[in-house]
Design a protein around this motif. Structure first.
Motif, PDB file in Angstrom:
ATOM      1  N   PRO A  29      40.923  49.135  47.983  1.00 36.92           N
ATOM      2  CA  PRO A  29      41.562  47.821  47.866  1.00 36.92           C
ATOM      3  C   PRO A  29      40.568  46.673  47.681  1.00 36.92           C
ATOM      4  O   PRO A  29      40.914  45.637  47.153  1.00 36.92           O
ATOM      5  CB  PRO A  29      42.335  47.656  49.166  1.00 36.92           C
ATOM      6  N   PHE A  30      39.338  46.858  48.107  1.00 37.02           N
ATOM      7  CA  PHE A  30      38.339  45.801  47.932  1.00 37.02           C
ATOM      8  C   PHE A  30      37.858  45.695  46.495  1.00 37.02           C
ATOM      9  O   PHE A  30      37.159  44.774  46.132  1.00 37.02           O
ATOM     10  CB  PHE A  30      37.150  45.998  48.882  1.00 37.02           C
ATOM     11  N   TRP A  31      38.242  46.654  45.638  1.00 35.87           N
ATOM     12  CA  TRP A  31      37.867  46.586  44.228  1.00 35.87           C
ATOM     13  C   TRP A  31      38.533  45.391  43.565  1.00 35.87           C
ATOM     14  O   TRP A  31      37.966  44.721  42.731  1.00 35.87           O
ATOM     15  CB  TRP A  31      38.277  47.883  43.525  1.00 35.87           C
ATOM     16  N   HIS A  32      39.777  45.125  43.949  1.00 32.71           N
ATOM     17  CA  HIS A  32      40.548  44.027  43.375  1.00 32.71           C
ATOM     18  C   HIS A  32      41.048  43.154  44.510  1.00 32.71           C
ATOM     19  O   HIS A  32      41.960  43.532  45.241  1.00 32.71           O
ATOM     20  CB  HIS A  32      41.719  44.588  42.560  1.00 32.71           C
ATOM     21  N   MET A  33      40.465  41.972  44.675  1.00 36.12           N
ATOM     22  CA  MET A  33      40.835  41.071  45.761  1.00 36.12           C
ATOM     23  C   MET A  33      41.926  40.121  45.283  1.00 36.12           C
ATOM     24  O   MET A  33      41.689  39.285  44.423  1.00 36.12           O
ATOM     25  CB  MET A  33      39.629  40.256  46.223  1.00 36.12           C
ATOM     26  N   LEU A  34      43.112  40.282  45.837  1.00 36.86           N
ATOM     27  CA  LEU A  34      44.247  39.416  45.522  1.00 36.86           C
ATOM     28  C   LEU A  34      44.340  38.278  46.537  1.00 36.86           C
ATOM     29  O   LEU A  34      43.805  38.372  47.635  1.00 36.86           O
ATOM     30  CB  LEU A  34      45.556  40.205  45.607  1.00 36.86           C
ATOM     31  N   GLY A  35      45.043  37.247  46.174  1.00 37.80           N
ATOM     32  CA  GLY A  35      45.434  36.225  47.129  1.00 37.80           C
ATOM     33  C   GLY A  35      44.354  35.284  47.601  1.00 37.80           C
ATOM     34  O   GLY A  35      44.467  34.706  48.675  1.00 37.80           O
ATOM     35  N   THR A  50      39.387  35.438  54.089  1.00 39.01           N
ATOM     36  CA  THR A  50      38.563  36.315  53.265  1.00 39.01           C
ATOM     37  C   THR A  50      37.142  35.771  53.267  1.00 39.01           C
ATOM     38  O   THR A  50      36.930  34.583  53.044  1.00 39.01           O
ATOM     39  CB  THR A  50      39.084  36.356  51.809  1.00 39.01           C
ATOM     40  N   THR A  51      36.183  36.643  53.519  1.00 34.83           N
ATOM     41  CA  THR A  51      34.796  36.177  53.535  1.00 34.83           C
ATOM     42  C   THR A  51      34.252  36.108  52.117  1.00 34.83           C
ATOM     43  O   THR A  51      34.685  36.834  51.218  1.00 34.83           O
ATOM     44  CB  THR A  51      33.889  37.110  54.360  1.00 34.83           C
ATOM     45  N   PHE A  52      33.280  35.240  51.937  1.00 34.82           N
ATOM     46  CA  PHE A  52      32.640  35.094  50.634  1.00 34.82           C
ATOM     47  C   PHE A  52      31.999  36.409  50.213  1.00 34.82           C
ATOM     48  O   PHE A  52      32.133  36.832  49.072  1.00 34.82           O
ATOM     49  CB  PHE A  52      31.586  33.980  50.671  1.00 34.82           C
ATOM     50  N   SER A  53      31.333  37.091  51.131  1.00 33.78           N
ATOM     51  CA  SER A  53      30.640  38.336  50.778  1.00 33.78           C
ATOM     52  C   SER A  53      31.613  39.436  50.375  1.00 33.78           C
ATOM     53  O   SER A  53      31.337  40.206  49.449  1.00 33.78           O
ATOM     54  CB  SER A  53      29.716  38.807  51.901  1.00 33.78           C
ATOM     55  N   ASP A  54      32.776  39.532  51.033  1.00 36.09           N
ATOM     56  CA  ASP A  54      33.778  40.520  50.625  1.00 36.09           C
ATOM     57  C   ASP A  54      34.285  40.214  49.214  1.00 36.09           C
ATOM     58  O   ASP A  54      34.396  41.098  48.375  1.00 36.09           O
ATOM     59  CB  ASP A  54      34.968  40.546  51.593  1.00 36.09           C
ATOM     60  N   ALA A  55      34.606  38.959  48.968  1.00 39.31           N
ATOM     61  CA  ALA A  55      35.116  38.581  47.648  1.00 39.31           C
ATOM     62  C   ALA A  55      34.054  38.745  46.572  1.00 39.31           C
ATOM     63  O   ALA A  55      34.341  39.182  45.461  1.00 39.31           O
ATOM     64  CB  ALA A  55      35.628  37.148  47.679  1.00 39.31           C
ATOM     65  N   GLU A  56      32.824  38.425  46.896  1.00 39.68           N
ATOM     66  CA  GLU A  56      31.736  38.539  45.918  1.00 39.68           C
ATOM     67  C   GLU A  56      31.461  39.996  45.550  1.00 39.68           C
ATOM     68  O   GLU A  56      31.058  40.294  44.428  1.00 39.68           O
ATOM     69  CB  GLU A  56      30.466  37.893  46.473  1.00 39.68           C
ATOM     70  N   SER A  57      31.726  40.910  46.448  1.00 31.93           N
ATOM     71  CA  SER A  57      31.463  42.326  46.168  1.00 31.93           C
ATOM     72  C   SER A  57      32.592  42.997  45.391  1.00 31.93           C
ATOM     73  O   SER A  57      32.443  44.118  44.926  1.00 31.93           O
ATOM     74  CB  SER A  57      31.199  43.089  47.466  1.00 31.93           C
ATOM     75  N   HIS A  90      34.659  27.675  51.094  1.00 32.20           N
ATOM     76  CA  HIS A  90      33.727  28.803  51.084  1.00 32.20           C
ATOM     77  C   HIS A  90      33.986  29.774  49.925  1.00 32.20           C
ATOM     78  O   HIS A  90      33.116  30.560  49.566  1.00 32.20           O
ATOM     79  CB  HIS A  90      33.744  29.538  52.432  1.00 32.20           C
ATOM     80  N   LEU A  91      35.191  29.709  49.308  1.00 33.12           N
ATOM     81  CA  LEU A  91      35.498  30.590  48.174  1.00 33.12           C
ATOM     82  C   LEU A  91      35.333  29.894  46.820  1.00 33.12           C
ATOM     83  O   LEU A  91      35.268  30.552  45.794  1.00 33.12           O
ATOM     84  CB  LEU A  91      36.921  31.141  48.303  1.00 33.12           C
ATOM     85  N   ARG A  92      35.270  28.586  46.812  1.00 30.64           N
ATOM     86  CA  ARG A  92      35.157  27.835  45.562  1.00 30.64           C
ATOM     87  C   ARG A  92      33.965  28.265  44.695  1.00 30.64           C
ATOM     88  O   ARG A  92      34.101  28.330  43.469  1.00 30.64           O
ATOM     89  CB  ARG A  92      35.110  26.343  45.861  1.00 30.64           C
TER      90      ARG A  92
END
Length: 85
Positions: A21-27, A34-41, A61-63
């Motif tokens: 599920p971390f391959w495609h981060m929705l929402g 959601t942490t920046f590092s999780d989304a960045e990966s 932090h996500l911008r």
């Protein structure tokens, strides 16, 4: 009903694989935890939700995930007053 087709739902005839599920981060427009590092990966990030990164209500932090692709010198972008930071 889905408003879009997440890559996690794609299947090819006779070939179905479980996708992390971390391959495609929705929402990312409504999941402020959601942490920046999780989304960045993630391979694909999807800013759906009300707090899209170009709005003043975005999660700061996500911008940067979105802003790095913004061409601030573009005349149209300038006229829209989009926030990059």
């Amino acid at each position: 009903m889905l408003g879009h087709l997440p890559p996690g739902l794609i299947a090819f005839h006779g070939h179905i694989q479980t996708i992390d599920p971390f391959w495609h981060m929705l929402g990312l427009g409504y999941q402020g935890k959601t942490t920046f590092s999780d989304a960045e990966s993630a391979a694909v990030v999807h800013f759906n939700g009300r707090a899209n990164p170009w709005l003043h209500i975005a999660f700061p932090h996500l911008r940067p995930l979105w802003a790095k692709y913004l061409d601030s010198s573009d005349r149209f972008i300038k006229s829209c007053q989009i926030r990059a930071s």
